[in-house]
Design an enzyme around this catalytic site. Structure first.
Site, PDB file in Angstrom:
ATOM      1  N   CYS A  88       0.793  -1.239   0.000  1.00 25.06           N
ATOM      2  CA  CYS A  88       0.000   0.000   0.000  1.00 25.06           C
ATOM      3  C   CYS A  88       0.815   1.272   0.000  1.00 25.06           C
ATOM      4  O   CYS A  88       0.746   2.068  -0.921  1.00 25.06           O
ATOM      5  CB  CYS A  88      -0.945   0.035   1.201  1.00 25.06           C
ATOM      6  N   ASP A 293      -3.991   0.197  -5.696  1.00 28.62           N
ATOM      7  CA  ASP A 293      -2.587   0.418  -5.315  1.00 28.62           C
ATOM      8  C   ASP A 293      -1.685  -0.779  -5.629  1.00 28.62           C
ATOM      9  O   ASP A 293      -0.494  -0.626  -5.854  1.00 28.62           O
ATOM     10  CB  ASP A 293      -2.450   0.879  -3.857  1.00 28.62           C
TER      11      ASP A 293
END
Ligand SMILES: *[C@@H]1O[C@H](CO)[C@@H](O)[C@H](O)[C@H]1NC(C)=O
Ligand SMILES: *[C@@H]1O[C@H](CO)[C@@H](O)[C@H](O)[C@H]1NC(C)=O
Ligand SMILES: *[C@@H]1O[C@H](CO)[C@@H](O)[C@H](O)[C@H]1NC(C)=O
Ligand SMILES: *[C@@H]1O[C@H](CO)[C@@H](O)[C@H](O)[C@H]1NC(C)=O
Ligand SMILES: *[C@@H]1O[C@H](CO)[C@@H](O)[C@H](O)[C@H]1NC(C)=O
Ligand SMILES: *[C@@H]1O[C@H](CO)[C@@H](O)[C@H](O)[C@H]1NC(C)=O
Ligand SMILES: *[C@@H]1O[C@H](CO)[C@@H](O)[C@H](O)[C@H]1NC(C)=O
Ligand SMILES: *[C@@H]1O[C@H](CO)[C@@H](O)[C@H](O)[C@H]1NC(C)=O
Length: 479
Positions: A88, A293
């Site tokens: 992330c 992401d």
């Protein structure tokens, strides 16, 4: 593009690299940047919808049917979109800085760009909720890591606490409502950059009540590398129990189903935002991006759930875009990376990219060849630094105290020596070559043409098969 040229020039100071870099420092939920311009003939807006942990390889786009119709079918799907780092926070930093993680520290605000700060937004150590990065006119950022309820937001620097009532607190819906309010109230002469980051489909996978029973018979796909042994792979992949236990399989099937349920609210988000853009007559003037992401795995190589691995399921991401100059119903094979978002946004805004020091490149030429000329890259780097430090503090509970990443039956999903760099080629050779910074200096090589699921590490085969790849590697610049 006339419009973009007009937006960008007067706005460099306002929508500068620095504010974009700073914004990367949080797992933000909704941020809006108004691009000021004094003389905009046809200013284009940008709406960037970025999901959290949504794979493309394991069917992660199946639940977002309306989003596909409204964005991909109305524009372009990129069939080779990748995150250069499958985690992330480094990925989000790369998205907004346009840089590889190994280059983040050279950016304007190095203190904020270390991976672990990102989940710390709003905490005392990371500067508190009052901190709003410069350049953003509207700032709604989540304090801490992904939640759907019981979270705290920084709303333009003010703390706002939320409970767990669906009508007032469900985060994906709250992002929708605030976006719609912004679009209704915006000042019409200013183009805007609006970034929407719903928590879905990240854990804790909390579905909206109306979707909590959907997909009740869905299970994680059992094909490809599902529950295949990773015996010829790096150390971490040789550890999980194979075949997996039933409790691991039940756990990952439940996660898979609930991930899809949370994405149904994202699908509603896209529908409402696109409808609103249409209502305010800005849809034909707005680039709408949809991506994630990084990818995700559920059972591949007997790893129950997570990301962080070099394989296709973790590094490939969904990407679709609609907007001015983009013809509908296209599927493009050009490789696009998360480091390309920053340059692409700046390019749309008409900012001269040769003056911006980014690793990525704009993919506006691929999407809208009538607006820009450009060539896509033949190969790229993927890199990841494993969490944990070193023995005796590796990342997994099985191996020592105080550790994270323990999933059912304590399968270890990360360790400090899960640290690697790979070259992925798509043009001419569809191959991947990876080196680990571990005690074995382990190497993995895959021929994705003959082995799309990366079941066989061909490094030991050596010989002529690898010649073209090795020749290419010898020319590769590790910048
Ligand atoms: C939210 O917090 C309250 C109070 O701590 C708790 O009772 C409730 O179960 C939490 N809700 C969720 C969805 O976690
Ligand atoms: C969002 O707005 C809708 C329509 O006004 C409302 O029904 C819903 O409760 C709102 N949700 C949140 C989380 O604010
Ligand atoms: C695991 O699940 C399989 C398939 O459902 C079943 O045949 C087997 O008996 C289960 N094993 C255990 C130990 O429960
Ligand atoms: C967008 O559509 C409106 C009518 O809805 C039209 O007036 C305008 O010229 C269009 N803009 C572009 C950039 O095509
Ligand atoms: C972009 O910047 C470079 C370097 O400053 C300059 O040489 C080039 O002419 C500029 N391009 C445009 C289109 O302004
Ligand atoms: C792309 O390059 C060609 C050939 O040099 C040129 O004719 C064309 O105008 C260029 N298009 C754009 C959008 O810059
Ligand atoms: C990776 O780290 C673990 C935990 O310290 C260690 O047991 C293992 O030998 C290491 N493997 C390699 C290949 O470095
Ligand atoms: C990869 O596999 C394809 C299909 O089997 C084959 O034609 C090609 O030669 C292989 N490439 C290498 C470098 O092994």
């Amino acid at each position: 593009m006339a419009g973009a040229e007009a937006i960008g020039r007067p706005s460099v100071g306002h929508w500068g690299l620095q504010s974009i870099v700073r914004a990367a420092a949080v797992c933000l939920s909704l941020v809006i940047c108004l691009v000021r311009c004094t003389d905009c003939a046809k200013p284009s807006n940008i709406v960037f919808i970025l999901t959290d942990d949504q794979d493309v390889v394991l069917g992660g786009m199946t639940p977002v049917k309306k989003a596909k119709a409204l964005i991909g079918d109305a524009g372009v799907y990129f069939s080779n979109a990748f995150a250069v780092t499958p985690l992330c926070c480094p990925s989000r930093s790369s998205i907004l800085t346009g840089r590889y993680p190994h280059n983040h520290e050279q950016a304007a605000v190095p203190d904020l760009l270390r991976g672990k700060y990102l989940n710390q937004y709003g905490k005392k150590e990371a500067g508190d909720v009052a901190y709003v990065p410069p350049g953003w006119d509207q700032w709604h950022a989540l304090v801490g890591n992904s939640q759907y309820y019981n979270y705290t937001l920084s709303v333009n620097g003010k703390e706002e606490k939320h409970g767990d009532s669906y009508d007032t607190d469900y985060l994906t819906d709250l992002i929708v409502n605030r976006s719609l309010r912004f679009l209704d109230d915006r000042s019409p002469q200013h183009p805007f950059f609006m970034m929407l980051s719903p928590p879905a489909p990240h854990s804790p996978w909390t579905a909206a009540p109306q979707y909590a029973k959907t997909f009740s018979n869905v299970k994680a796909p059992r094909d490809g590398s599902f529950d295949k042994p990773g015996k010829d792979k790096h150390w971490l992949l040789r550890q999980p129990l194979n075949p997996m236990t039933n409790s691991s399989i039940d756990f990952l099937d439940n996660a898979f189903r609930r991930r899809w349920q949370t994405l149904l609210s994202v699908d509603d988000l896209v529908e409402k935002v696109v409808q609103k853009l249409q209502d305010i007559k800005e849809l034909n003037n707005t680039y709408v991006f949809f991506s994630s992401d990084h990818g995700y795995h559920t059972g591949q190589f007997s790893l129950p759930i997570d990301k962080r691995q070099l394989y296709e399921f973790d590094i490939r991401v969904p990407l679709m875009v609609r907007g001015p100059g983009i013809k509908p119903s296209q599927t493009l094979k050009d490789p696009v990376l998360n480091i390309d978002f920053g340059p692409t946004f700046l390019d749309i805004a008409g900012i001269n990219l040769t003056e911006v020091n980014m690793d990525g490149q704009s993919f506006l030429p691929q999407m809208a060849p009538s607006l820009r000329n450009g060539t896509s890259r033949p190969y790229f780097l993927v890199e990841y630094t494993g969490e944990g430090h070193s023995a005796p503090d590796p990342a997994c509970p099985k191996l020592g105290p105080g550790l994270s990443q323990c999933f059912p039956d304590c399968v270890c999903e990360d360790a400090f020596n899960n640290t690697y760099a790979c070259v992925r080629t798509l043009t001419n050779y569809n191959m991947q070559y990876c080196e680990f910074a571990d005690q074995e200096s382990f190497v993995e090589v895959y021929n994705l043409t003959s082995d799309p699921h990366q079941l066989e590490n061909i490094v030991k085969k050596g010989g002529r098969d690898l010649d073209p790849l090795l020749r290419l590697l010898s020319t590769f610049q590790w910048e």
